[in-house]
Design a protein around this motif. Structure first.
Motif, PDB file in Angstrom:
ATOM      1  N   GLU A  43       0.970  -1.068   0.030  1.00 46.65           N
ATOM      2  CA  GLU A  43       0.173  -0.192   0.056  1.00 46.65           C
ATOM      3  C   GLU A  43       0.699   1.396   0.046  1.00 46.65           C
ATOM      4  OE1 GLU A  43      -0.799   0.180   4.696  1.00 46.65           O
ATOM      5  OE2 GLU A  43      -2.460  -0.514   3.301  1.00 46.65           O
ATOM      6  N   ARG A  44       2.116   0.977   0.408  1.00 42.52           N
ATOM      7  CA  ARG A  44       2.903   2.271   0.449  1.00 42.52           C
ATOM      8  C   ARG A  44       3.463   2.495  -1.056  1.00 42.52           C
ATOM      9  NH1 ARG A  44       6.561   0.138   5.067  1.00 42.52           N
ATOM     10  NH2 ARG A  44       5.818  -1.735   3.956  1.00 42.52           N
ATOM     11  N   ALA A  45       3.444   1.635  -1.909  1.00 41.55           N
ATOM     12  CA  ALA A  45       4.272   1.733  -3.143  1.00 41.55           C
ATOM     13  C   ALA A  45       3.202   2.629  -4.134  1.00 41.55           C
ATOM     14  CB  ALA A  45       4.559   0.406  -3.758  1.00 41.55           C
ATOM     15  N   GLY A  46       3.998   3.474  -4.865  1.00 41.81           N
ATOM     16  CA  GLY A  46       3.259   4.418  -6.012  1.00 41.81           C
ATOM     17  C   GLY A  46       4.248   4.054  -7.101  1.00 41.81           C
ATOM     18  N   ALA A  47       5.104   3.195  -7.186  1.00 45.28           N
ATOM     19  CA  ALA A  47       5.770   2.528  -8.272  1.00 45.28           C
ATOM     20  C   ALA A  47       6.301   1.292  -8.187  1.00 45.28           C
ATOM     21  CB  ALA A  47       7.128   3.661  -8.458  1.00 45.28           C
ATOM     22  N   VAL A  48       6.302   0.583  -9.392  1.00 45.54           N
ATOM     23  CA  VAL A  48       6.906  -0.939  -9.260  1.00 45.54           C
ATOM     24  C   VAL A  48       7.570  -1.046 -10.488  1.00 45.54           C
ATOM     25  CG1 VAL A  48       6.672  -3.381  -9.140  1.00 45.54           C
ATOM     26  CG2 VAL A  48       4.976  -1.783  -7.798  1.00 45.54           C
ATOM     27  N   VAL A  49       8.857  -1.405 -10.739  1.00 41.14           N
ATOM     28  CA  VAL A  49       9.635  -1.412 -11.851  1.00 41.14           C
ATOM     29  C   VAL A  49       9.863  -2.898 -11.814  1.00 41.14           C
ATOM     30  CG1 VAL A  49      11.700  -1.057 -12.951  1.00 41.14           C
ATOM     31  CG2 VAL A  49      10.607   0.874 -11.528  1.00 41.14           C
ATOM     32  N   VAL A  50       9.569  -3.750 -12.720  1.00 40.41           N
ATOM     33  CA  VAL A  50       9.975  -4.997 -13.054  1.00 40.41           C
ATOM     34  C   VAL A  50      10.674  -5.321 -14.178  1.00 40.41           C
ATOM     35  CG1 VAL A  50       8.751  -7.298 -13.538  1.00 40.41           C
ATOM     36  CG2 VAL A  50       7.715  -5.659 -12.213  1.00 40.41           C
ATOM     37  N   PHE A  51      11.859  -6.080 -14.026  1.00 40.99           N
ATOM     38  CA  PHE A  51      12.688  -6.241 -15.035  1.00 40.99           C
ATOM     39  C   PHE A  51      12.544  -7.799 -15.386  1.00 40.99           C
ATOM     40  CE2 PHE A  51      16.889  -8.500 -16.171  1.00 40.99           C
ATOM     41  CZ  PHE A  51      16.965  -7.785 -17.395  1.00 40.99           C
ATOM     42  N   SER A  52      12.697  -7.881 -16.695  1.00 39.61           N
ATOM     43  CA  SER A  52      12.388  -9.616 -17.378  1.00 39.61           C
ATOM     44  C   SER A  52      13.716  -9.593 -18.084  1.00 39.61           C
ATOM     45  CB  SER A  52      11.129  -9.778 -17.790  1.00 39.61           C
ATOM     46  OG  SER A  52      10.007  -9.573 -17.156  1.00 39.61           O
ATOM     47  N   GLY A  53      14.601 -10.636 -17.760  1.00 34.68           N
ATOM     48  CA  GLY A  53      15.677 -10.966 -18.768  1.00 34.68           C
ATOM     49  C   GLY A  53      15.041 -12.040 -19.171  1.00 34.68           C
ATOM     50  N   VAL A  54      14.904 -12.073 -20.697  1.00 33.62           N
ATOM     51  CA  VAL A  54      14.272 -12.880 -21.608  1.00 33.62           C
ATOM     52  C   VAL A  54      15.105 -13.450 -22.644  1.00 33.62           C
ATOM     53  CG1 VAL A  54      12.288 -13.278 -23.210  1.00 33.62           C
ATOM     54  CG2 VAL A  54      12.008 -11.662 -21.280  1.00 33.62           C
TER      55      VAL A  54
ATOM     56  N   LEU B  83      15.629 -14.232 -15.697  1.00 32.13           N
ATOM     57  CA  LEU B  83      15.838 -13.116 -14.616  1.00 32.13           C
ATOM     58  C   LEU B  83      14.584 -12.580 -14.470  1.00 32.13           C
ATOM     59  CD1 LEU B  83      17.234 -12.016 -12.054  1.00 32.13           C
ATOM     60  CD2 LEU B  83      18.600 -10.748 -13.738  1.00 32.13           C
ATOM     61  N   VAL B  84      13.884 -12.694 -13.169  1.00 28.25           N
ATOM     62  CA  VAL B  84      12.950 -11.620 -12.989  1.00 28.25           C
ATOM     63  C   VAL B  84      13.241 -10.747 -11.694  1.00 28.25           C
ATOM     64  CG1 VAL B  84      10.439 -11.319 -12.595  1.00 28.25           C
ATOM     65  CG2 VAL B  84      11.201 -12.911 -14.297  1.00 28.25           C
ATOM     66  N   ALA B  85      13.005  -9.508 -11.769  1.00 28.84           N
ATOM     67  CA  ALA B  85      13.261  -8.726 -10.350  1.00 28.84           C
ATOM     68  C   ALA B  85      12.149  -7.433 -10.431  1.00 28.84           C
ATOM     69  CB  ALA B  85      14.555  -7.980 -10.395  1.00 28.84           C
ATOM     70  N   ALA B  86      11.627  -7.216  -9.325  1.00 33.05           N
ATOM     71  CA  ALA B  86      10.733  -6.306  -9.077  1.00 33.05           C
ATOM     72  C   ALA B  86      10.929  -5.693  -7.975  1.00 33.05           C
ATOM     73  CB  ALA B  86       9.221  -6.866  -9.096  1.00 33.05           C
ATOM     74  N   VAL B  87      11.042  -4.312  -8.009  1.00 32.34           N
ATOM     75  CA  VAL B  87      11.550  -3.287  -7.003  1.00 32.34           C
ATOM     76  C   VAL B  87      10.022  -2.378  -6.880  1.00 32.34           C
ATOM     77  CG1 VAL B  87      12.781  -1.490  -6.109  1.00 32.34           C
ATOM     78  CG2 VAL B  87      13.904  -3.493  -7.420  1.00 32.34           C
ATOM     79  N   ALA B  88       9.535  -2.253  -5.555  1.00 33.76           N
ATOM     80  CA  ALA B  88       8.427  -1.316  -5.437  1.00 33.76           C
ATOM     81  C   ALA B  88       8.785  -0.104  -4.423  1.00 33.76           C
ATOM     82  CB  ALA B  88       7.336  -2.043  -4.500  1.00 33.76           C
ATOM     83  N   SER B  89       8.549   0.904  -4.836  1.00 34.31           N
ATOM     84  CA  SER B  89       8.853   2.131  -3.729  1.00 34.31           C
ATOM     85  C   SER B  89       7.823   3.053  -3.922  1.00 34.31           C
ATOM     86  CB  SER B  89      10.202   2.663  -4.348  1.00 34.31           C
ATOM     87  OG  SER B  89      10.621   3.737  -3.455  1.00 34.31           O
ATOM     88  N   ALA B  90       7.914   3.984  -3.109  1.00 35.32           N
ATOM     89  CA  ALA B  90       6.875   4.961  -3.163  1.00 35.32           C
ATOM     90  C   ALA B  90       6.952   5.805  -4.260  1.00 35.32           C
ATOM     91  CB  ALA B  90       6.960   6.115  -1.864  1.00 35.32           C
ATOM     92  N   HIS B  91       8.191   6.082  -4.751  1.00 34.78           N
ATOM     93  CA  HIS B  91       8.348   6.914  -5.853  1.00 34.78           C
ATOM     94  C   HIS B  91       9.171   6.279  -7.124  1.00 34.78           C
ATOM     95  CE1 HIS B  91       6.933  10.141  -3.641  1.00 34.78           C
ATOM     96  NE2 HIS B  91       7.753   9.915  -2.643  1.00 34.78           N
ATOM     97  N   ARG B  92       8.787   6.579  -8.389  1.00 38.99           N
ATOM     98  CA  ARG B  92       9.779   5.831  -9.494  1.00 38.99           C
ATOM     99  C   ARG B  92      11.043   5.950  -9.633  1.00 38.99           C
ATOM    100  NH1 ARG B  92       7.233  10.103 -11.448  1.00 38.99           N
ATOM    101  NH2 ARG B  92       8.465  11.857 -12.601  1.00 38.99           N
ATOM    102  N   GLN B  93      11.696   7.258  -9.376  1.00 35.14           N
ATOM    103  CA  GLN B  93      12.866   7.390  -9.391  1.00 35.14           C
ATOM    104  C   GLN B  93      13.794   6.289  -8.589  1.00 35.14           C
ATOM    105  OE1 GLN B  93      14.384  11.300  -8.651  1.00 35.14           O
ATOM    106  NE2 GLN B  93      15.490  11.387 -10.304  1.00 35.14           N
TER     107      GLN B  93
END
Length: 165
Positions: A52-63, A120-130
């Motif tokens: 609920e605190r996240a305003g951004a989630v960046v997901v990386f997919s190494g395909v 490889l899959v990675a996801a990082v969530a944070s309040a802000h995109r930067q």
């Protein structure tokens, strides 16, 4: 409420924390790490990292792509050292410690993979995109550099090469 309290609440909100909530330790913000032979799901990673605190989630997919170095790739075979899972967990914890307002999910697949599979899959969530972008980029680059995982590329020509040894 006082102006000072409102300012403190606004600052906490900007950092992704609710008023009255302390910063979670890094190990609690790493929600998942694994080395697996199972299929990876970017959607699963995103859902697990999000809160609920996240305003951004960046997901990386190494395909797995169909080419490398001018040759057609048929498949990849990933293998890992027995310490790889611990190294991945330590890498994620280090990134969580460096970026104190993120939540992290990371998994690397091993075994035979074909074109289009997620390695490889990675996801990082944070309040802000930067912060989410910066942490995810550093996470992926550190995984690729430090976690003992190697790939053997098998080409249509019948040749093969090891990468990352």
């Amino acid at each position: 409420m006082s102006e000072q309290h409102d300012a403190a609440s606004a600052e906490l909100s900007r950092e992704g924390l609710r008023p009255g909530q302390g910063e979670e330790p890094a190990e609690k913000r790493v929600v998942h790490t694994s080395i697996t032979e199972e299929t990876l799901s970017p959607a699963e990673a995103e859902a697990a990292a999000l809160d609920e605190r996240a305003g951004a989630v960046v997901v990386f997919s190494g395909v797995v792509r169909n080419h490398d170095g001018g040759q057609t790739v048929q498949r990849l075979d990933y293998s890992s050292h027995p310490s790889a899972e611990q190294a991945l967990a330590e890498t994620a914890a280090a990134i969580a410690a460096k970026f104190p307002a993120v939540r992290i999910w990371a998994s690397h697949r091993v075994g035979p993979l074909t074109v289009g599979d997620h390695a490889l899959v990675a996801a990082v969530a944070s309040a802000h995109r930067q912060e989410a972008f910066a942490a995810c980029s550093e996470l992926v680059e550190t995984i690729k550099a430090e976690v003992p995982i190697w790939k053997k590329q098998l080409f249509d020509s019948g040749e093969s090469e090891w990468v990352g040894l």
